[in-house]
Motif scaffolding. Structure first.
Motif, PDB file in Angstrom:
ATOM      1  N   THR A  47       0.607  -1.260   0.110  1.00  0.00           N
ATOM      2  CA  THR A  47       0.167   0.103  -0.053  1.00  0.00           C
ATOM      3  C   THR A  47       0.959   1.306  -0.149  1.00  0.00           C
ATOM      4  O   THR A  47       0.342   2.593  -0.637  1.00  0.00           O
ATOM      5  CB  THR A  47      -1.122   0.090   1.194  1.00  0.00           C
ATOM      6  OG1 THR A  47      -1.779  -1.185   1.419  1.00  0.00           O
ATOM      7  CG2 THR A  47      -1.803   1.188   1.292  1.00  0.00           C
ATOM      8  N   PHE A  48       1.487   1.140   0.797  1.00  0.00           N
ATOM      9  CA  PHE A  48       2.905   2.836   0.523  1.00  0.00           C
ATOM     10  C   PHE A  48       3.299   2.838  -0.851  1.00  0.00           C
ATOM     11  O   PHE A  48       3.850   4.066  -0.764  1.00  0.00           O
ATOM     12  CB  PHE A  48       3.930   1.740   2.452  1.00  0.00           C
ATOM     13  CG  PHE A  48       5.189   2.908   2.101  1.00  0.00           C
ATOM     14  CD1 PHE A  48       4.556   4.258   2.745  1.00  0.00           C
ATOM     15  CD2 PHE A  48       6.042   3.545   1.022  1.00  0.00           C
ATOM     16  CE1 PHE A  48       5.686   5.504   3.062  1.00  0.00           C
ATOM     17  CE2 PHE A  48       7.257   4.408   1.451  1.00  0.00           C
ATOM     18  CZ  PHE A  48       6.767   5.329   1.791  1.00  0.00           C
ATOM     19  N   PHE A  49       3.707   1.809  -1.273  1.00  0.00           N
ATOM     20  CA  PHE A  49       4.460   1.822  -2.535  1.00  0.00           C
ATOM     21  C   PHE A  49       3.476   2.231  -3.477  1.00  0.00           C
ATOM     22  O   PHE A  49       3.939   2.006  -5.356  1.00  0.00           O
ATOM     23  CB  PHE A  49       5.689   0.728  -2.851  1.00  0.00           C
ATOM     24  CG  PHE A  49       6.976   0.849  -2.272  1.00  0.00           C
ATOM     25  CD1 PHE A  49       7.668   1.871  -2.744  1.00  0.00           C
ATOM     26  CD2 PHE A  49       7.297  -0.391  -1.374  1.00  0.00           C
ATOM     27  CE1 PHE A  49       8.588   1.867  -2.123  1.00  0.00           C
ATOM     28  CE2 PHE A  49       8.260  -0.315  -0.693  1.00  0.00           C
ATOM     29  CZ  PHE A  49       9.257   0.974  -0.694  1.00  0.00           C
ATOM     30  N   ALA A  50       1.748   1.351  -3.354  1.00  0.00           N
ATOM     31  CA  ALA A  50       0.832   2.142  -4.333  1.00  0.00           C
ATOM     32  C   ALA A  50       1.168   3.222  -5.014  1.00  0.00           C
ATOM     33  O   ALA A  50       1.235   4.410  -4.582  1.00  0.00           O
ATOM     34  CB  ALA A  50      -0.448   1.686  -3.931  1.00  0.00           C
ATOM     35  N   GLU A  51       1.056   3.292  -6.460  1.00  0.00           N
ATOM     36  CA  GLU A  51       0.785   5.135  -7.112  1.00  0.00           C
ATOM     37  C   GLU A  51      -0.308   6.010  -6.809  1.00  0.00           C
ATOM     38  O   GLU A  51      -0.984   4.942  -7.109  1.00  0.00           O
ATOM     39  CB  GLU A  51       1.325   4.347  -8.361  1.00  0.00           C
ATOM     40  CG  GLU A  51       2.818   4.192  -9.289  1.00  0.00           C
ATOM     41  CD  GLU A  51       3.446   5.395  -8.485  1.00  0.00           C
ATOM     42  OE1 GLU A  51       3.020   6.546  -8.735  1.00  0.00           O
ATOM     43  OE2 GLU A  51       4.568   4.905  -8.657  1.00  0.00           O
TER      44      GLU A  51
ATOM     45  N   ASP B  47      -1.656   7.944  -8.519  1.00  0.00           N
ATOM     46  CA  ASP B  47      -1.781   9.667  -9.798  1.00  0.00           C
ATOM     47  C   ASP B  47      -2.701   8.471 -10.030  1.00  0.00           C
ATOM     48  O   ASP B  47      -3.154   9.504 -11.356  1.00  0.00           O
ATOM     49  CB  ASP B  47      -0.455  10.151  -9.487  1.00  0.00           C
ATOM     50  CG  ASP B  47       0.288   9.492  -9.249  1.00  0.00           C
ATOM     51  OD1 ASP B  47       0.589   8.635  -9.262  1.00  0.00           O
ATOM     52  OD2 ASP B  47       0.954  10.465 -10.374  1.00  0.00           O
ATOM     53  N   GLU B  48      -2.516   7.442  -9.365  1.00  0.00           N
ATOM     54  CA  GLU B  48      -2.911   6.390 -11.345  1.00  0.00           C
ATOM     55  C   GLU B  48      -4.129   6.448 -10.446  1.00  0.00           C
ATOM     56  O   GLU B  48      -4.046   5.434 -10.007  1.00  0.00           O
ATOM     57  CB  GLU B  48      -1.636   5.268 -11.796  1.00  0.00           C
ATOM     58  CG  GLU B  48      -0.608   5.459 -11.552  1.00  0.00           C
ATOM     59  CD  GLU B  48       0.476   4.475 -12.155  1.00  0.00           C
ATOM     60  OE1 GLU B  48      -0.332   3.219 -12.401  1.00  0.00           O
ATOM     61  OE2 GLU B  48       1.914   4.770 -12.168  1.00  0.00           O
ATOM     62  N   PRO B  49      -5.311   5.994 -12.352  1.00  0.00           N
ATOM     63  CA  PRO B  49      -6.369   5.283 -11.412  1.00  0.00           C
ATOM     64  C   PRO B  49      -6.572   3.793 -11.277  1.00  0.00           C
ATOM     65  O   PRO B  49      -5.188   3.737 -12.119  1.00  0.00           O
ATOM     66  CB  PRO B  49      -7.191   5.406 -13.009  1.00  0.00           C
ATOM     67  CG  PRO B  49      -5.651   5.875 -13.518  1.00  0.00           C
ATOM     68  CD  PRO B  49      -4.698   6.356 -13.397  1.00  0.00           C
ATOM     69  N   ALA B  50      -7.575   3.373 -10.886  1.00  0.00           N
ATOM     70  CA  ALA B  50      -7.459   1.681  -9.551  1.00  0.00           C
ATOM     71  C   ALA B  50      -7.758   1.570 -11.582  1.00  0.00           C
ATOM     72  O   ALA B  50      -8.645   1.383 -12.190  1.00  0.00           O
ATOM     73  CB  ALA B  50      -8.315   2.150  -9.361  1.00  0.00           C
ATOM     74  N   SER B  51      -7.432   0.369 -11.408  1.00  0.00           N
ATOM     75  CA  SER B  51      -7.292  -1.049 -12.424  1.00  0.00           C
ATOM     76  C   SER B  51      -7.181  -1.879 -12.071  1.00  0.00           C
ATOM     77  O   SER B  51      -6.224  -2.497 -11.022  1.00  0.00           O
ATOM     78  CB  SER B  51      -5.776  -0.591 -13.503  1.00  0.00           C
ATOM     79  OG  SER B  51      -6.470  -1.754 -15.223  1.00  0.00           O
TER      80      SER B  51
ATOM     81  N   SER C  61       5.891  -4.905  -6.317  1.00  0.00           N
ATOM     82  CA  SER C  61       4.555  -4.701  -5.883  1.00  0.00           C
ATOM     83  C   SER C  61       3.896  -5.470  -7.459  1.00  0.00           C
ATOM     84  O   SER C  61       3.591  -4.831  -7.940  1.00  0.00           O
ATOM     85  CB  SER C  61       3.899  -3.480  -5.447  1.00  0.00           C
ATOM     86  OG  SER C  61       4.851  -3.015  -4.541  1.00  0.00           O
ATOM     87  N   VAL C  62       3.087  -6.545  -6.605  1.00  0.00           N
ATOM     88  CA  VAL C  62       2.569  -6.851  -7.963  1.00  0.00           C
ATOM     89  C   VAL C  62       1.125  -7.205  -7.865  1.00  0.00           C
ATOM     90  O   VAL C  62       0.246  -6.327  -9.053  1.00  0.00           O
ATOM     91  CB  VAL C  62       2.222  -8.730  -7.729  1.00  0.00           C
ATOM     92  CG1 VAL C  62       1.570  -9.288  -9.082  1.00  0.00           C
ATOM     93  CG2 VAL C  62       3.879  -9.087  -7.630  1.00  0.00           C
ATOM     94  N   SER C  63       0.720  -6.732  -6.961  1.00  0.00           N
ATOM     95  CA  SER C  63      -0.816  -6.353  -7.058  1.00  0.00           C
ATOM     96  C   SER C  63      -1.848  -4.908  -7.625  1.00  0.00           C
ATOM     97  O   SER C  63      -1.020  -3.770  -7.378  1.00  0.00           O
ATOM     98  CB  SER C  63      -2.105  -6.330  -5.200  1.00  0.00           C
ATOM     99  OG  SER C  63      -0.895  -7.917  -4.643  1.00  0.00           O
ATOM    100  N   PRO C  64      -2.618  -5.207  -8.156  1.00  0.00           N
ATOM    101  CA  PRO C  64      -2.926  -4.110  -8.569  1.00  0.00           C
ATOM    102  C   PRO C  64      -3.355  -3.383  -7.816  1.00  0.00           C
ATOM    103  O   PRO C  64      -4.137  -3.618  -6.823  1.00  0.00           O
ATOM    104  CB  PRO C  64      -4.385  -4.689  -9.459  1.00  0.00           C
ATOM    105  CG  PRO C  64      -3.831  -5.585  -9.034  1.00  0.00           C
ATOM    106  CD  PRO C  64      -2.926  -6.231  -8.390  1.00  0.00           C
ATOM    107  N   SER C  65      -3.245  -2.338  -7.799  1.00  0.00           N
ATOM    108  CA  SER C  65      -3.178  -0.820  -6.580  1.00  0.00           C
ATOM    109  C   SER C  65      -4.841  -0.484  -6.860  1.00  0.00           C
ATOM    110  O   SER C  65      -5.606  -0.004  -7.249  1.00  0.00           O
ATOM    111  CB  SER C  65      -1.833   0.094  -6.422  1.00  0.00           C
ATOM    112  OG  SER C  65      -2.641   0.711  -7.360  1.00  0.00           O
ATOM    113  N   GLY C  66      -5.379   0.210  -5.218  1.00  0.00           N
ATOM    114  CA  GLY C  66      -6.352   0.315  -5.444  1.00  0.00           C
ATOM    115  C   GLY C  66      -7.565  -0.315  -5.365  1.00  0.00           C
ATOM    116  O   GLY C  66      -8.875  -0.237  -6.115  1.00  0.00           O
ATOM    117  N   MET C  67      -7.266  -1.604  -5.627  1.00  0.00           N
ATOM    118  CA  MET C  67      -8.951  -2.507  -5.378  1.00  0.00           C
ATOM    119  C   MET C  67      -9.072  -3.089  -3.566  1.00  0.00           C
ATOM    120  O   MET C  67      -8.112  -2.550  -2.729  1.00  0.00           O
ATOM    121  CB  MET C  67      -8.156  -3.472  -6.159  1.00  0.00           C
ATOM    122  CG  MET C  67      -7.611  -3.431  -7.672  1.00  0.00           C
ATOM    123  SD  MET C  67      -9.346  -3.406  -9.123  1.00  0.00           S
ATOM    124  CE  MET C  67      -8.984  -1.836  -8.909  1.00  0.00           C
TER     125      MET C  67
END
Length: 190
Positions: free
Chosen positions: A68-72, A74-78, A100-106
């Motif tokens: 979560t810390f390294f999730a971007e 400013d990028e839209p969730a996908s 970080s393999v998992s899609p961020s924002g999910m």
């Protein structure tokens, strides 16, 4: 991969932003994490590169995982995370490479991380009561890995998977002369 100074700046800005968002002072974050106020300040100013263990303690104190810390932000969730855009971070102490393999924002409690762990490397994490709600699987793909949890040591070989409570003290060690590659599947339990 980002150059080291750029990554240090990014980490510092992210840490400061997260601390500010929770209205925490340096002293409050230091008390929660067990990391000195001076070190947190140096990280926020990009004057120090945090180790994996130190960054994990800061993340736990902020109620986050490393993923979560390294999730971007400013990028839209996908729901799709392409390898070429997955965030990389190299621990300055051991040289281990974390992807970080998992899609961020999910809306998922699960984070998946791929790790390349250098020959002879060791990373130790102290017990953290606030992490007792989280568990993880360590699934080894290549090489060997010694996982010590409390007083118990597990030797993993390719294909082995170890389940653990991350509130316990644990230690990752690569006892051989070639890198290990593994996945960490983390369940935040929240």
């Amino acid at each position: 991969m980002e150059d080291a100074l750029s990554l240090d700046r990014s980490i510092g800005e992210r840490l400061r932003g997260l601390r500010d968002a929770q209205a925490l002072t340096l002293d409050e974050l230091a008390a929660r994490s067990g990391v000195s106020r001076a070190m947190i300040s140096r990280i926020e100013r990009a004057e120090a590169s945090p180790t994996a263990a130190l960054l994990a303690r800061l993340c736990e104190a902020l109620g986050l995982t490393l993923s979560t810390f390294f999730a971007e932000n400013d990028e839209p969730a996908s729901p799709l995370s392409r390898r070429g855009s997955q965030r990389l971070w190299r621990d300055p102490h051991t040289g281990y490479l974390r992807r970080s393999v998992s899609p961020s924002g999910m809306p998922s409690r699960v984070d998946i991380v791929e790790v390349e762990f250098p020959a002879g490397a060791r990373v130790s994490f102290p017990p953290r009561e606030e992490s007792r709600v989280m568990t993880q699987h360590v699934w080894l793909f290549e090489g060997e890995l010694q996982m010590t949890i409390g007083e118990t040591m597990h030797r993993l070989e390719p294909g082995d998977c170890l389940f653990m409570d991350i509130g316990d003290a644990f230690d990752f060690h690569n006892p051989v002369d070639r890198p290990a590659r593994y996945a960490v599947i983390l369940d935040r339990g929240r």
